[in-house]
Design a protein around this motif. Structure first.
Motif, PDB file in Angstrom:
ATOM      1  N   ALA A 129      82.226  16.995  93.321  1.00 21.73           N
ATOM      2  CA  ALA A 129      81.428  17.141  92.488  1.00 21.73           C
ATOM      3  C   ALA A 129      81.015  15.194  92.070  1.00 21.73           C
ATOM      4  O   ALA A 129      80.609  14.528  93.357  1.00 21.73           O
ATOM      5  CB  ALA A 129      82.660  16.800  91.283  1.00 21.73           C
ATOM      6  N   PRO A 130      80.228  15.204  91.277  1.00 15.53           N
ATOM      7  CA  PRO A 130      79.918  13.693  91.301  1.00 15.53           C
ATOM      8  C   PRO A 130      80.534  13.384  91.289  1.00 15.53           C
ATOM      9  O   PRO A 130      81.922  12.655  90.462  1.00 15.53           O
ATOM     10  CB  PRO A 130      78.893  13.918  90.136  1.00 15.53           C
ATOM     11  CG  PRO A 130      78.971  15.075  89.223  1.00 15.53           C
ATOM     12  CD  PRO A 130      79.731  16.100  89.743  1.00 15.53           C
ATOM     13  N   GLY A 131      80.926  11.959  92.277  1.00 20.77           N
ATOM     14  CA  GLY A 131      81.476  10.720  92.333  1.00 20.77           C
ATOM     15  C   GLY A 131      82.872  11.168  92.983  1.00 20.77           C
ATOM     16  O   GLY A 131      83.576  10.257  93.706  1.00 20.77           O
ATOM     17  N   TRP A 190      83.497   6.992  88.188  1.00 25.50           N
ATOM     18  CA  TRP A 190      82.256   7.797  87.330  1.00 25.50           C
ATOM     19  C   TRP A 190      82.537   7.510  86.485  1.00 25.50           C
ATOM     20  O   TRP A 190      82.424   7.904  85.181  1.00 25.50           O
ATOM     21  CB  TRP A 190      82.549   9.734  87.417  1.00 25.50           C
ATOM     22  CG  TRP A 190      81.105  10.314  87.208  1.00 25.50           C
ATOM     23  CD1 TRP A 190      80.196  10.365  86.178  1.00 25.50           C
ATOM     24  CD2 TRP A 190      79.910   9.905  88.176  1.00 25.50           C
ATOM     25  NE1 TRP A 190      79.330  10.771  85.879  1.00 25.50           N
ATOM     26  CE2 TRP A 190      79.288  10.473  87.551  1.00 25.50           C
ATOM     27  CE3 TRP A 190      79.977   9.849  89.643  1.00 25.50           C
ATOM     28  CZ2 TRP A 190      77.756  10.493  87.798  1.00 25.50           C
ATOM     29  CZ3 TRP A 190      78.835   9.677  89.704  1.00 25.50           C
ATOM     30  CH2 TRP A 190      77.368  10.585  88.983  1.00 25.50           C
ATOM     31  N   LEU A 192      78.931   6.288  83.868  1.00 26.93           N
ATOM     32  CA  LEU A 192      77.262   6.591  84.139  1.00 26.93           C
ATOM     33  C   LEU A 192      76.924   5.291  83.516  1.00 26.93           C
ATOM     34  O   LEU A 192      75.240   5.130  83.529  1.00 26.93           O
ATOM     35  CB  LEU A 192      76.825   7.340  82.522  1.00 26.93           C
ATOM     36  CG  LEU A 192      77.103   8.256  83.330  1.00 26.93           C
ATOM     37  CD1 LEU A 192      76.969   9.628  82.077  1.00 26.93           C
ATOM     38  CD2 LEU A 192      76.077   8.861  84.545  1.00 26.93           C
ATOM     39  N   GLU A 196      75.207   2.281  89.760  1.00 26.66           N
ATOM     40  CA  GLU A 196      75.279   2.939  90.782  1.00 26.66           C
ATOM     41  C   GLU A 196      76.872   3.960  89.822  1.00 26.66           C
ATOM     42  O   GLU A 196      77.763   3.356  90.266  1.00 26.66           O
ATOM     43  CB  GLU A 196      75.683   2.819  92.227  1.00 26.66           C
ATOM     44  CG  GLU A 196      75.699   3.991  93.210  1.00 26.66           C
ATOM     45  CD  GLU A 196      74.723   3.575  94.616  1.00 26.66           C
ATOM     46  OE1 GLU A 196      73.778   4.205  94.963  1.00 26.66           O
ATOM     47  OE2 GLU A 196      75.299   2.313  95.177  1.00 26.66           O
ATOM     48  N   ALA A 197      76.760   5.187  89.612  1.00 25.33           N
ATOM     49  CA  ALA A 197      77.503   5.895  88.755  1.00 25.33           C
ATOM     50  C   ALA A 197      79.140   6.165  89.429  1.00 25.33           C
ATOM     51  O   ALA A 197      79.754   5.854  88.719  1.00 25.33           O
ATOM     52  CB  ALA A 197      76.728   7.003  87.949  1.00 25.33           C
ATOM     53  N   ALA A 198      78.292   6.130  90.360  1.00 27.43           N
ATOM     54  CA  ALA A 198      79.869   6.655  91.657  1.00 27.43           C
ATOM     55  C   ALA A 198      80.520   5.636  92.389  1.00 27.43           C
ATOM     56  O   ALA A 198      79.981   4.185  92.227  1.00 27.43           O
ATOM     57  CB  ALA A 198      79.728   7.230  93.072  1.00 27.43           C
ATOM     58  N   THR A 201      80.988   5.099  96.915  1.00 26.01           N
ATOM     59  CA  THR A 201      79.957   5.766  97.868  1.00 26.01           C
ATOM     60  C   THR A 201      80.176   5.715  98.933  1.00 26.01           C
ATOM     61  O   THR A 201      80.375   5.478  99.799  1.00 26.01           O
ATOM     62  CB  THR A 201      78.523   4.781  96.901  1.00 26.01           C
ATOM     63  OG1 THR A 201      78.546   3.225  97.452  1.00 26.01           O
ATOM     64  CG2 THR A 201      78.709   4.992  95.999  1.00 26.01           C
TER      65      THR A 201
END
Lengths: 218, 285
Positions: A129-131, A190, A192, A196-198, A201
């Motif tokens: 999943a994102p992040g 996470w 936005l 950098e959203a995450a 990293t």
């Protein structure tokens, strides 16, 4: 590379290469070298640099064959243990699987919490999943299997273990990892609105900081 | 003032799509974007939009919208009947829709996905530089629901492309050019031959994440677990059931099943229009 094993560069379509390395440590070092060279402007344009457990995918490459030849000539230094900035994750060790993990480790739940918080981890790669970052750093004797039956819902902020990895769920999803704790406010994982959203990293180091039930540091 | 579109009938699955999100795969963010990208770009060119202005991607049953101001639209990609207030209008070329009229994009006669572009583009807020709905991770706008209201951007000044547009027909048979993938050596020698000689069919379980197939399973030579690795668009991933899955735009950024081959990106537009049951052949190319 510092040892003589060459990179294993595998084809991945007309515009990509999958570079396989002997282990997670050298994968991290190679990834760090890619980012250094990209920042220095000495890497040809690459749209995506995607680390995996033992690989780095280079996608959106103009001439993969030419890049593959260059990669094999690189001398990649090992990554220093203190390379990369450190993110602190506050944790309450209150997960539903903490007792089971402690039993697998042969310690009390309190000792398991202290032990998990004693290591410095590193984000090896993201996915699922994102992040969602896969964090390495747990010694081999503390690796635990996934749950036999995944949960249909793991809450956001759950601090979890599976195999060699630790992770913090950035959002509520189904999941099969062992849940040992909770990040009280998972929103920063996470965001936005951030450059950098995450938060977690690839390459970043991570420390888990145990919180007492009252909310302060233990 | 720019127009707004009220969704009267969302259809089976209608999403906002543009060229997708690039450069975030290392954070677990899929590329997303229109599955039939050439159709999106052609529809936009016909309206004088930028090539990657956001459009609506429908699935099989189209959608119906009511603009509050006059708008110009193009429905292209999968062919279908298009009506304005019940009167048939042209598919594949610009159509003027009066304020308050009902634009209905009907069920496809072939193919899967019709692209509805509007002059000015669909102007929902971008997320990580894209307005695309990513159905794997939930980034971007949710799939349309009845009653949603979509903002439209200001139409551009560049003239629309004149003349008849060359819309390719949806494939009766899908031929996907492949190159051997990063884990071709994880398969039994016969597996690549099977992939390149057998006829598969598009599975009903296909979606924006992958074109799933039915056909002879591909046997593995290496049976161990593959540590998670980065996945490219067009990767032909082989899950434990042995049936190849072609990764489309909402595919996961990392995965743990081996990739036997990779389909060239230009062929994925046809894959996006291959209806359930369409024969699929993989060919070296």
């Amino acid at each position: 590379m510092t040892d003589s094993r060459p990179l294993d560069v595998r084809p991945a379509g007309r515009h990509a290469l999958l570079v396989e390395l002997p282990d997670a440590e050298r994968t991290g070092a190679f990834h760090a070298e890619l980012l250094r060279r990209r920042a220095a402007g000495t890497l040809p344009p690459v749209e995506e640099i995607v680390p995996g457990a033992r690989t780095v995918l280079l996608d959106g490459v103009g001439d993969p064959e030419a890049l593959a030849r260059r990669l094999t000539e690189w001398d990649v230094p090992p990554r220093a243990a203190d390379d990369g900035d450190v993110v602190e994750i506050p944790v309450r060790y209150d997960g539903p699987d903490l007792a089971e993990v402690a039993a697998l480790w042969g310690v009390t739940p309190e000792e398991a919490a202290a032990r998990h918080a004693s290591y410095t981890y590193r984000v090896a790669f993201c996915g699922f999943a994102p992040g969602f970052g896969y964090l390495t750093g747990l010694p081999g004797e503390l690796h635990v299997p996934r749950r036999a039956t995944p949960r249909t819902r793991v809450p956001a902020g759950a601090v979890a273990l599976a195999g060699p990895y630790s992770a913090v769920y950035p959002r509520s999803t189904p999941g099969g990892w062992q849940l040992i704790g909770t990040m009280p406010d998972p929103a920063p994982l996470w965001d936005l609105a951030r450059e950098e959203a995450a938060l977690l990293t690839p390459g970043r180091r991570v420390r888990f900081v145990e919180q007492t039930p009252a909310g302060g540091a233990a | 003032m720019t127009a707004k579109l009220t969704v009267v009938r969302a259809g089976a699955l209608t999403t906002v799509q543009d060229a997708g999100r690039r450069g975030h795969a290392h954070l677990g963010v899929p590329r997303s974007g229109a599955l039939d990208a050439p159709a999106m770009r052609l529809a936009n060119r016909l309206l004088g939009n930028g090539p990657d202005a956001a459009v609506l991607e429908t699935t099989l049953t189209g959608c119906a919208l009511r603009p509050d101001r006059p708008v110009t639209v193009v429905a292209g990609g999968a062919p279908c009947p298009v009506t304005v207030d019940g009167r048939p209008v042209a598919w594949g070329t610009p159509v003027r829709v009066p304020a308050g009229a009902l634009l209905d994009v009907g069920t496809v006669s072939a193919g899967v996905r019709t692209y509805l572009a509007v002059a000015g583009g669909v102007a929902v807020d971008p997320v990580l530089g894209s307005r695309s709905a990513d159905l794997l991770s939930g980034l971007g706008p949710a799939p349309l629901r009845d009653g949603d209201v979509l903002p439209v951007g200001a139409p551009g000044r560049q003239p629309a492309l004149p003349g008849a547009a060359p819309w390719p027909a949806p494939p009766a048979e899908l031929v996907l050019p492949v190159r051997p993938g990063p884990r071709a050596d994880w398969f039994a020698p016969a597996a690549l031959r099977t992939l390149l000689s057998a006829t598969y069919r598009v599975s009903p379980h296909s979606n924006r994440i992958g074109l799933r197939t039915e056909g002879p399973p591909l046997a593995r030579a290496v049976t161990g677990e593959l540590p998670s690795e980065g996945m490219v668009l067009g990767a032909v991933q082989v899950p434990p059931d042995g049936r190849p899955v072609v990764f489309l735009h909402d595919h996961p950024t990392t995965g743990g099943y081996p990739v036997i081959a990779v389909v060239g990106e230009p062929a994925l537009a046809a894959a996006a229009q291959a209806a359930v049951g369409t024969p699929v052949r993989f060919a070296l190319g």
